[in-house]
Design an enzyme around this catalytic site. Structure first.
Site, PDB file in Angstrom:
ATOM      1  N   ASP A  10       5.643   3.912   2.417  1.00 43.97           N
ATOM      2  CA  ASP A  10       5.085   3.255   3.603  1.00 43.97           C
ATOM      3  C   ASP A  10       5.163   1.445   3.231  1.00 43.97           C
ATOM      4  OD1 ASP A  10       3.509   2.602   5.962  1.00 43.97           O
ATOM      5  OD2 ASP A  10       1.677   2.216   4.722  1.00 43.97           O
ATOM      6  N   ASP A  12       3.037  -1.848   4.634  1.00 45.42           N
ATOM      7  CA  ASP A  12       1.643  -2.381   4.498  1.00 45.42           C
ATOM      8  C   ASP A  12       0.791  -1.838   3.752  1.00 45.42           C
ATOM      9  OD1 ASP A  12       2.983  -4.537   6.033  1.00 45.42           O
ATOM     10  OD2 ASP A  12       2.303  -3.431   7.896  1.00 45.42           O
TER      11      ASP A  12
END
Length: 171
Positions: A10, A12
């Site tokens: 992922d 952020d």
């Protein structure tokens, strides 16, 4: 052709600091601690590195693709171009539906097909349950990192560096 092992990441909250708001300006795009070192170690161990990120701010008109891509360019430069691919879902449920957006798994499915990835030998490092749900749908192991990890989740680490250290002991 031999199947490849991969670390899905992922963006952020895993690679860059989660600001609690959309990160789309390069000056606000700050890497989490030891991210370049973690990615380099994973590459040394033979993993592909693929970013899987929801970017709903695009659908909302909060930022442009060029702004997002400038952040991705900064990420690539600061990590010595170790990342093999970046997949992003520009949709947002308030604007438009998308099977690509996590917790759905279309971004993962596309990467698995394109790069001939073995889900059983791969991992998804994310900071939200939706990351783990997407991984589970395609048979990829998941590790939650960061402050949003529920205490009940089985595999948790403080950050990507700790997750990397755990993964290399399992591989």
């Amino acid at each position: 052709m031999t199947k490849q092992k991969c670390i899905f990441l992922d963006r952020d909250g895993v690679l860059n600091v989660e600001r609690g708001d959309y990160t789309y300006l390069p000056e606000d795009f700050i890497l989490e601690n030891k991210v370049p070192e973690a990615l380099a170690l994973l590459k040394q161990r033979g993993f592909l590195l693929i970013v899987i990120t929801n970017q709903g701010g695009l659908a909302k008109g909060l930022f442009s693709r060029a702004q997002m891509e400038a952040c991705h360019q900064k990420l690539l430069q600061n990590c010595n171009y170790a990342i093999d691919a970046i997949y992003y879902a520009p949709a947002h449920p308030a604007i438009s539906a998308s099977l690509a957006r996590k917790p759905d798994s279309l971004m993962l499915e596309k990467a698995i097909a394109k790069f001939n990835i073995s889900p059983a030998e791969s991992w998804f490092v994310g900071d939200q349950l939706r990351d783990m749900q997407a991984a589970e749908k395609v048979g990829v192991n998941g590790i939650l990192v960061g402050p949003h990890s529920p205490a009940t989740y089985i595999r948790q680490q403080h950050n990507l560096w700790e997750a990397t250290r755990f993964i290399i002991t399992q591989a």
